[in-house]
Design a protein around this motif. Structure first.
Motif, short mmCIF file in Angstrom:
data_model
loop_
_atom_site.label_atom_id
_atom_site.label_comp_id
_atom_site.label_asym_id
_atom_site.label_seq_id
_atom_site.Cartn_x
_atom_site.Cartn_y
_atom_site.Cartn_z
N ILE A 296 0.84 -1.19 0.00
CA ILE A 296 0.00 0.00 0.00
C ILE A 296 0.88 1.25 0.00
O ILE A 296 1.91 1.30 0.68
N GLY A 297 0.46 2.25 -0.76
CA GLY A 297 1.09 3.56 -0.72
C GLY A 297 0.20 4.51 0.07
O GLY A 297 -0.99 4.62 -0.22
N VAL A 298 0.78 5.16 1.07
CA VAL A 298 0.00 6.07 1.94
C VAL A 298 0.46 7.50 1.69
O VAL A 298 1.59 7.88 2.03
N GLY A 299 -0.41 8.30 1.08
CA GLY A 299 -0.13 9.71 0.88
C GLY A 299 -0.47 10.49 2.13
O GLY A 299 -1.53 10.29 2.71
N THR A 300 0.43 11.36 2.55
CA THR A 300 0.26 12.07 3.82
C THR A 300 0.45 13.57 3.63
O THR A 300 0.74 14.04 2.54
N THR A 301 0.32 14.28 4.75
CA THR A 301 0.59 15.72 4.75
C THR A 301 2.00 16.01 5.25
O THR A 301 2.34 17.16 5.54
#
Length: 431
Positions: A296-301
């Motif tokens: 999984i790729g988790v895009g964050t701030t």
């Protein structure tokens, strides 16, 4: 360099029908200093033709994320039949080169099964093949398929002899009884058989969906391109596999140990990174939530400089306040291998014995996907106290791999289990 390599699988559960997601496949069987990850889904077809039911099990196929759920069959004579989705699988290609053992161990930390690739045009076992098999056993991988590759380059009697050598090599190991499949990756011989074995021989493990989410990071990226305007900049991306729990878009998360440094007294201080999930991806497919299994790729701030060039590899991502403690010293119960693996010998010369741990020596530890140095500060029988060069987020009972510097390379010498340790005081979440 030998082309023995371990290809590890994580069985993906992101692909329930309600998410309507498919994944991409790219199997790069080569020596590389990084883990190469990709995903695919496996399908076969059943048809009704002339009132007879055909179950053509050997016609398993692997397709990428561009395929629909039920594509038309591409087997001659069955072009009007629909194929059936069987399973979604994520792949991590771990390097076979002997100097990249740490990378292989990091990839093994998140996997459910393994494909052990052995070159048919070389003698078996190669030094690193033995080392990889020992590593698979240490990382508790129970489901293994052995691929005898490059059979198109040798004669039949040579392939049979090597097959017998492989069977002898795996006797008494975790791979004892594992299927040995002769293949040619270049000519795509028996690839459909490998797909069928993956579906039938590697079960989907039970997953924990109710605990707070916990994800091991094996890659991290800065997806921004040079020249982006300020309002176009995106937060950092962390890639890995969820061990338990469910991650959701807009969820607040914590990354441990986060940013660490030494104070004026030389003591290590760690500050977790707090962020929010803005996107979840499985390859190019956007998700609203992600569950255990698969990559999984988790895009964050997060500030993208924190995730650039795999800077977060080895850290743990999860729900705020639910992650394990951060350790700077470990007390481990260890077991050493009898002989050194992965070192070439001449003729009938035997592998060198593994000497006992010595106070003051430097080891390399693999804890989850983290590789870190450690100084042995005390040894008694099968117990050792280790001072880590960088803090690690882990928990008691976790299994670790031990490596020692031998002839300028890190060589696997044993494994251990965390019994206790010294932890850092982590500052509370400011949110």
């Amino acid at each position: 360099m030998s082309w023995s390599v371990i290809l590890l699988l994580s069985l993906d559960m992101q692909m329930q029908r309600y998410t309507n997601v498919k994944m991409n496949v790219a199997l790069v069987l080569c020596a590389t200093s990084r883990l190469i990850s990709s995903n695919c889904f496996l399908i076969n077809f059943m048809s009704i033709k002339n009132n007879f039911k055909f179950d053509l099990k050997l016609f398993c196929r692997a397709y990428g994320s561009g395929k629909e759920d039920s594509p038309l069959c591409d087997v001659p004579g069955f072009e009007n039949c629909r194929m059936k989705l069987l399973r979604h699988v994520s792949f991590v290609d771990c390097p076979g080169h002997d100097i990249l053992m740490a990378t292989m161990l990091n990839g093994a930390a998140i996997m459910d099964g393994a494909l052990l690739l052995i070159a048919a045009n070389e003698s078996c076992p190669q030094p690193q093949t033995s080392e990889h098999l020992a590593a698979v056993e240490i990382m508790r991988l129970q489901h293994i398929i052995i691929l005898q590759n490059k059979v198109d380059l040798i004669q039949e009697n040579v392939a049979i002899n090597q097959h017998e050598a492989i069977q002898k090599f795996i006797q008494g190991t975790v791979a004892d009884g594992a299927p040995v499949v002769p293949i040619s990756a270049q000519l795509k011989y028996n690839i459909d058989v490998v797909c069928e074995y993956i579906v039938k021989k590697i079960p989907i493990p039970e997953r924990n969906f109710v605990s707070p989410p916990n994800m091991i990071i094996i890659r991290s990226f800065d997806v921004n391109k040079p020249g982006f305007e300020v309002d176009e900049i995106k937060g950092g991306v962390a890639g890995g596999s969820i061990l338990r729990g469910v991650l959701k878009v807009n969820q607040f998360i914590e990354v441990r140990p986060g940013i660490f440094h030494k104070d004026e007294n030389g003591n290590i201080k760690a500050a977790p990174i707090y962020s929010r999930i803005v996107s979840l991806f499985a390859e190019q497919n956007e998700l609203q939530f992600a569950v255990p299994g698969g990559l999984i790729g988790v895009g964050t701030t997060m500030d993208p400089t924190l995730t650039r060039a795999d800077r977060l590899v080895g850290q743990v991502l999860g729900e705020v306040g639910s992650l394990p403690e951060v350790f700077v010293e470990l007390e481990v119960n260890f077991f050493l291998l009898r002989r050194l693996l992965g070192v070439r010998t001449k003729g009938s010369e035997r592998q060198g014995k593994v000497s006992k741990l010595a106070k003051g020596e430097i080891l390399m530890l693999n804890i989850g996907s983290m590789s870190t140095g450690a100084r042995v500060i005390a040894v008694k029988n099968d117990l050792a106290k280790l001072q880590l060069t960088s803090p690690v987020c882990t928990s008691k009972g976790e299994k670790i791999a031990l490596s020692r510097r031998v002839e300028k390379h890190w060589r696997l010498i044993g494994w251990g289990q965390i019994q206790a340790g010294t932890t850092l005081e982590v500052p509370p979440c400011p949110l």
